[in-house]
Design an enzyme around this catalytic site. Sequence first.
Site, mmCIF file in Angstrom:
data_model
loop_
_atom_site.group_PDB
_atom_site.id
_atom_site.type_symbol
_atom_site.label_atom_id
_atom_site.label_comp_id
_atom_site.label_asym_id
_atom_site.label_seq_id
_atom_site.Cartn_x
_atom_site.Cartn_y
_atom_site.Cartn_z
ATOM 1 N N ARG A 1 0.955 -1.278 0.087
ATOM 2 C CA ARG A 1 0.019 0.058 -0.090
ATOM 3 C C ARG A 1 0.860 1.173 -0.004
ATOM 4 O O ARG A 1 1.570 1.741 0.978
ATOM 5 C CB ARG A 1 -0.960 -0.132 1.210
ATOM 6 C CG ARG A 1 -1.854 1.481 1.197
ATOM 7 C CD ARG A 1 -3.064 1.348 2.091
ATOM 8 N NE ARG A 1 -2.771 0.921 3.343
ATOM 9 C CZ ARG A 1 -3.744 1.159 4.627
ATOM 10 N NH1 ARG A 1 -4.974 1.361 3.966
ATOM 11 N NH2 ARG A 1 -3.425 1.052 5.679
ATOM 12 N N ASP B 1 -4.124 3.124 14.134
ATOM 13 C CA ASP B 1 -3.098 3.765 13.062
ATOM 14 C C ASP B 1 -3.681 5.151 12.672
ATOM 15 O O ASP B 1 -4.613 5.642 13.142
ATOM 16 C CB ASP B 1 -2.992 3.007 11.802
ATOM 17 C CG ASP B 1 -4.310 2.785 11.189
ATOM 18 O OD1 ASP B 1 -5.462 3.450 11.511
ATOM 19 O OD2 ASP B 1 -4.469 1.686 10.329
#
Length: 517
Positions: free
Chosen positions: A157, A441
């Site tokens: 990613r 996160d």
Amino acid sequence: MEITGPRLDRFDEILTPEALDFVESLHRRFDARRRELLQARQDRQAELSAGGTLGFLPETEAVREGEWRVAPPAPGLEDRRVEITGPVDRKMTVNALNSGARVWLADFEDANSPLWENCVNGQLNLRDALDRTIDFETGGKSYALRPDDELATVVVRPRGWHLDEKHARVDGRPVPASLFDFGLYFFHCARRQLGKGKGPYFYLPKMESHLEARLWNEVFVHAQDALGLPRGTIRATVLIETYPAAFEMDEILYELREHSAGLNAGRWDYLFSVIKKFRTRGREFLLPERNAVTMTAPFMRAYTELLVRTCHRRGAHAIGGMAAFIPSRRDPEVNAAALEKVRADKTRESGDGFDGSWVAHPDLVPVCREVFDAVLDGRPNQLDRLREDVRVGAADLLNVSATPGEITEAGLRNNVDVALRYLAAWMGGLGAVAIHNLMEDAATAEISRSQIWQWIHNGIRLSDTGQVVTKELVERIIDEQRHDSPFFEQAKELFKEVALDDDFAEFLTLPAYARMP
């Protein structure tokens, strides 16, 4: 291209002249269009703030109604029943590949703190893993890879279109972080992956329109041609984690159809996007505290069911959301209760037709695998479950006001606590942080601060204490927080900016990154 970051140990193995020339070619060819599309985001936001709404695009009705399918699953992506996510540090690289998950989302984005050394070392770790030279010892423990046929498939990613890599510049302009991450990995690892019978695979974050997907497709075509690889070698899964993208799922798959590997329900960023896009619209799009917003909320059910139906109609994988629980070695009761919630969540996803789902910790892999094993019954996926029973309209996706839940002082304090702890860790170089037995996160930090901003600007009264959420109340709670991190005071300053300012910061990572060396 000018590299302003330090050339640390082994960095010359990644930052080679040839690799940087390739990244520079991506920048020169695609950066101007990227900036146009970022401006288009701002234009759409202005329309929403002025009273506009979201809906399915009339100009792309032919795509939604047409009969077409994406490319068949690529090698290593046929079976995706369990995917583990995490940053690209050396320890996580070994543990994720060994975890028993079918896929590892190697994350340069929300689970990565973009310190220069993290971004370049992450590229080294991925290349070393493919070369099987990543084994190491630390703290008296040894880390080594299992046989190749037991390792998770790597899916990288890169950072989103909105982020820059300030340590790499072309003609004085920073290189898009997305192209920096993509370009270095593709240049060094595409052929390595093909040599292992797989390919260069990616997760694409934060997109808001099919036009942004079209740009990625153009990047893929250029990159494959430049390295002499067949078109369709690259495969990409798109995270449907912004509110506008939920109305363009068909179109996004269509733009990437020769390179598509499906869609993912990025639930945490999706909630953040709901708040961000309609933040000026009063209580119509007001969400209760984040732990009260479950996947059974009507607008979330509409989003996930539409995602499965759209994907399977087009022959694409539908990947479920994150199980963020971090098992405790000291509290079996906490573990038992949390694992039961994880099991229920994965049971719902598998029952809805998802082909797999995410976990944040290796100990959750067996739970997720067991649930999907029972539903798949020997099949690699559920692409044959077309979910033709699903009927979702724009009103269903927009039905935020029907979400049950309260806003309490405990919820407010939890948002402050989690965001401050996370930001302090992020400034210090950690992008995935265990807080209160959950893996936090950047996405969860975004929800925390955007909820507080929304509550302040709507004069919300806390259901348990009766206090009105004001800047003064939140600032007092922030100032009460204590932590031994050397970055904690800096985190407080940043959080006050992104949660209390009248102007809403598009992403908290933008002012945070500006504070980084």
